[in-house]
Design a protein around this motif. Structure first.
Motif, short mmCIF file in Angstrom:
data_model
loop_
_atom_site.label_atom_id
_atom_site.label_comp_id
_atom_site.label_asym_id
_atom_site.label_seq_id
_atom_site.Cartn_x
_atom_site.Cartn_y
_atom_site.Cartn_z
N HIS A 96 33.00 29.50 35.06
CA HIS A 96 33.56 29.30 36.40
C HIS A 96 33.43 27.86 36.87
O HIS A 96 34.29 27.36 37.58
CB HIS A 96 32.91 30.25 37.40
N ALA A 97 32.36 27.21 36.45
CA ALA A 97 32.17 25.81 36.86
C ALA A 97 33.20 24.90 36.19
O ALA A 97 33.42 23.77 36.63
CB ALA A 97 30.75 25.35 36.53
N LYS A 98 33.85 25.41 35.15
CA LYS A 98 34.89 24.62 34.48
C LYS A 98 36.14 24.56 35.38
O LYS A 98 36.81 23.54 35.45
CB LYS A 98 35.23 25.26 33.13
N ASP A 99 36.44 25.67 36.05
CA ASP A 99 37.62 25.73 36.92
C ASP A 99 37.44 24.89 38.17
O ASP A 99 38.34 24.18 38.59
CB ASP A 99 37.89 27.18 37.36
N GLN A 100 36.28 25.04 38.79
CA GLN A 100 36.00 24.33 40.04
C GLN A 100 34.50 24.36 40.28
O GLN A 100 33.83 25.28 39.78
CB GLN A 100 36.72 25.01 41.21
N PRO A 101 33.96 23.38 41.03
CA PRO A 101 32.52 23.42 41.30
C PRO A 101 32.14 24.73 41.99
O PRO A 101 32.87 25.21 42.86
CB PRO A 101 32.32 22.22 42.23
N ILE A 102 31.03 25.30 41.58
CA ILE A 102 30.59 26.58 42.13
C ILE A 102 29.31 26.36 42.97
O ILE A 102 28.67 25.33 42.83
CB ILE A 102 30.32 27.61 41.01
N TYR A 103 28.98 27.33 43.80
CA TYR A 103 27.72 27.27 44.53
C TYR A 103 27.07 28.63 44.51
O TYR A 103 27.71 29.65 44.16
CB TYR A 103 27.93 26.75 45.96
N GLY A 104 25.79 28.68 44.87
CA GLY A 104 24.97 29.87 44.70
C GLY A 104 25.55 31.16 45.23
O GLY A 104 25.72 32.12 44.47
N ILE A 152 26.37 19.35 36.83
CA ILE A 152 25.94 18.27 37.71
C ILE A 152 26.14 18.73 39.14
O ILE A 152 27.18 19.33 39.47
CB ILE A 152 26.67 16.95 37.39
N SER A 153 25.14 18.50 39.99
CA SER A 153 25.25 19.00 41.35
C SER A 153 25.58 17.89 42.33
O SER A 153 25.29 16.72 42.10
CB SER A 153 23.94 19.69 41.77
N SER A 154 26.21 18.30 43.41
CA SER A 154 26.44 17.37 44.52
C SER A 154 26.36 18.19 45.80
O SER A 154 26.70 19.37 45.82
CB SER A 154 27.81 16.72 44.39
N ALA A 155 25.84 17.56 46.84
CA ALA A 155 25.68 18.28 48.10
C ALA A 155 26.84 17.95 49.01
O ALA A 155 27.33 16.83 49.03
CB ALA A 155 24.37 17.89 48.75
N SER A 156 27.29 18.98 49.73
CA SER A 156 28.29 18.69 50.75
C SER A 156 28.04 19.62 51.93
O SER A 156 27.50 20.71 51.78
CB SER A 156 29.69 18.79 50.14
N THR A 157 28.36 19.14 53.12
CA THR A 157 28.05 19.91 54.31
C THR A 157 29.23 20.80 54.70
O THR A 157 30.35 20.33 54.86
CB THR A 157 27.68 18.98 55.48
N ARG A 206 25.49 22.46 51.36
CA ARG A 206 25.75 23.36 50.24
C ARG A 206 25.74 22.54 48.95
O ARG A 206 26.30 21.46 48.89
CB ARG A 206 27.11 24.02 50.43
N LYS A 207 25.07 23.09 47.95
CA LYS A 207 24.96 22.39 46.68
C LYS A 207 26.02 22.95 45.72
O LYS A 207 26.02 24.14 45.43
CB LYS A 207 23.56 22.59 46.11
N TYR A 208 26.90 22.07 45.28
CA TYR A 208 27.94 22.46 44.33
C TYR A 208 27.56 22.03 42.93
O TYR A 208 27.01 20.94 42.74
CB TYR A 208 29.27 21.79 44.70
N TYR A 209 27.90 22.87 41.98
CA TYR A 209 27.63 22.55 40.58
C TYR A 209 28.93 22.48 39.80
O TYR A 209 29.73 23.42 39.83
CB TYR A 209 26.73 23.63 39.94
#
Ligand SMILES: [Zn+2]
Length: 101
Positions: free
Chosen positions: A21-29, A62-67, A73-76
């Motif tokens: 799923h992370a291949k399609d788009q960044p995912i979060y918890g 790789i994670s990145s945070a966005s509000t 929210r942490k995206y992977y």
């Protein structure tokens, strides 16, 4: 199903779902928890986060945070190394599935 067997295998299945799923788009918890619920996995954050963190530590995510709505929210996202691992896993998965099913 036997709990010991279930635990060991589901870790692998969940890992594969995450990479896929992370291949399609960044995912979060919480997205991942509900996505896996559709597949019949009852997943707690206590199980999910160590897997996400492990995959990041290994360089597959790789994670990145966005509000979002005032909350961080942490995206992977999948890294090139993660893509490589996913393609390799697909081969093992197909091979296994051809044999056991
Ligand atoms: Zn899935």
């Amino acid at each position: 199903m036997n709990d010991f067997v279930k635990k060991r295998l589901f870790h692998g299945f969940i890992t594969m779902h995450i990479l896929h799923h992370a291949k399609d788009q960044p995912i979060y918890g919480s997205w991942m928890v509900s996505e896996l619920a559709h597949h019949g996995y009852q997943l707690s954050y206590g199980t999910l986060y160590p897997i996400l963190h492990g995959l990041e530590k290994e360089g597959l995510l790789i994670s990145s945070a966005s509000t979002v709505e005032g909350k961080v929210r942490k995206y992977y996202a999948l890294t090139p190394l993660g893509e490589e691992a996913l393609s390799e896993l697909r081969i093992y998965l197909k091979e296994l599935s051809d044999e056991v099913s």
